[in-house]
Scaffold this active site. Structure first.
Site, PDB file in Angstrom:
ATOM      1  N   SER A 116      -1.687  -1.608   0.014  1.00  0.00           N
ATOM      2  CA  SER A 116      -2.261  -2.375   1.120  1.00  0.00           C
ATOM      3  C   SER A 116      -1.584  -3.747   1.228  1.00  0.00           C
ATOM      4  CB  SER A 116      -3.778  -2.484   0.931  1.00  0.00           C
ATOM      5  OG  SER A 116      -4.411  -2.971   2.089  1.00  0.00           O
ATOM      6  N   ASP A 170      -6.247   6.235   7.989  1.00  0.00           N
ATOM      7  CA  ASP A 170      -6.449   4.901   7.424  1.00  0.00           C
ATOM      8  C   ASP A 170      -7.090   3.983   8.461  1.00  0.00           C
ATOM      9  OD1 ASP A 170      -6.206   2.324   6.306  1.00  0.00           O
ATOM     10  OD2 ASP A 170      -4.353   2.846   5.276  1.00  0.00           O
ATOM     11  N   HIS A 201      -7.935   4.835   3.572  1.00  0.00           N
ATOM     12  CA  HIS A 201      -7.241   3.716   2.921  1.00  0.00           C
ATOM     13  C   HIS A 201      -7.455   3.831   1.427  1.00  0.00           C
ATOM     14  CE1 HIS A 201      -5.176  -0.103   3.182  1.00  0.00           C
ATOM     15  NE2 HIS A 201      -6.102  -0.710   2.454  1.00  0.00           N
TER      16      HIS A 201
END
Length: 222
Positions: A116, A170, A201
């Site tokens: 991320s 996501d 995610h």
């Protein structure tokens, strides 16, 4: 002074290093448990380094301080980018790389990894680093400061292998944003080993298997 870290060495006097950057609001402990699932006993000695990002106010968290590599100022993750924060964190990553070199691991045996926001920093710092790195491992991320990357990227990492994994569902870093970043880098000549997974995610077991295979290729390349 380099950031505090969680570290795991697979053998004494490791010859390689993986510097793994966590996501927004997490810390260096987040991915440390993944090491046993990743490591092949046949691999050379590796030092896994999981740094803790600085604590800073985060706008989308109502200004509440949390561990973050840079501020997120807009509801869409790529909006109103915190260029100053990103560049400060690039410097932090440079210090982590330098410390591994001081401990005897050359840049050519250092893999930068991140999930991320940590993956965004992996791209931001790795592509600008002045010495050739072993690889960039990018998970559920995108390329910030995309408008300056062509001018600022370092020639040393034009051909550095890049593994990029992304969930098709996501909700935090939309797949389309990851694809746009990937396509920009491919236009600039970078090689992307691109993988998508039926997930949100997160990291999945099939993705871990693909990462293990990719890292095995990196560690067996010397």
């Amino acid at each position: 002074m380099p950031l505090p870290t969680v570290e795991h060495e697979t053998r004494p006097a490791p010859e390689w290093a993986v510097i793994w950057l966590h996501g927004l609001g997490a810390d260096g402990n987040d991915f440390a448990p993944i090491v046993p699932e990743l490591v092949d006993p046949a691999w050379p000695g590796i030092r896994f380094v999981f740094p803790h990002a600085p604590v800073r106010p985060v706008t989308v968290n109502n200004g509440v301080p949390m561990r973050a590599w840079y501020d997120i100022k807009g509801l869409a993750i790529a909006d109103k980018q915190d260029a100053e924060g990103i560049r400060l964190s690039i410097d932090e990553v440079e210090q982590l790389i330098a410390r591994e070199q001081e401990r005897g691991v050359p840049a050519s045996r250092i893999v930068l990894a991140g999930f991320s926001q940590g993956g965004a920093m992996t791209l931001s710092a790795g592509l600008r680093h002045r010495e050739t790195l072993a690889g960039l491992l990018v998970l559920s991320a995108y390329l910030p400061l995309h408008d300056t990357i062509e001018a600022e990227r370092a020639g040393a990492n034009h051909a550095t292998p890049i593994f990029w994994g992304h969930g098709v569902a996501d909700p935090v870093v939309p797949l389309a944003l990851g694809e746009q970043s990937k396509q920009l880098l491919e236009t600039l000549g970078h090689r992307i080993d691109w993988h998508t997974y039926p997930m949100g995610h997160q990291v999945s077991l099939p993705e871990i298997g693909d990462i293990r295979a990719w890292l095995g290729g990196i560690f067996g390349a010397v």
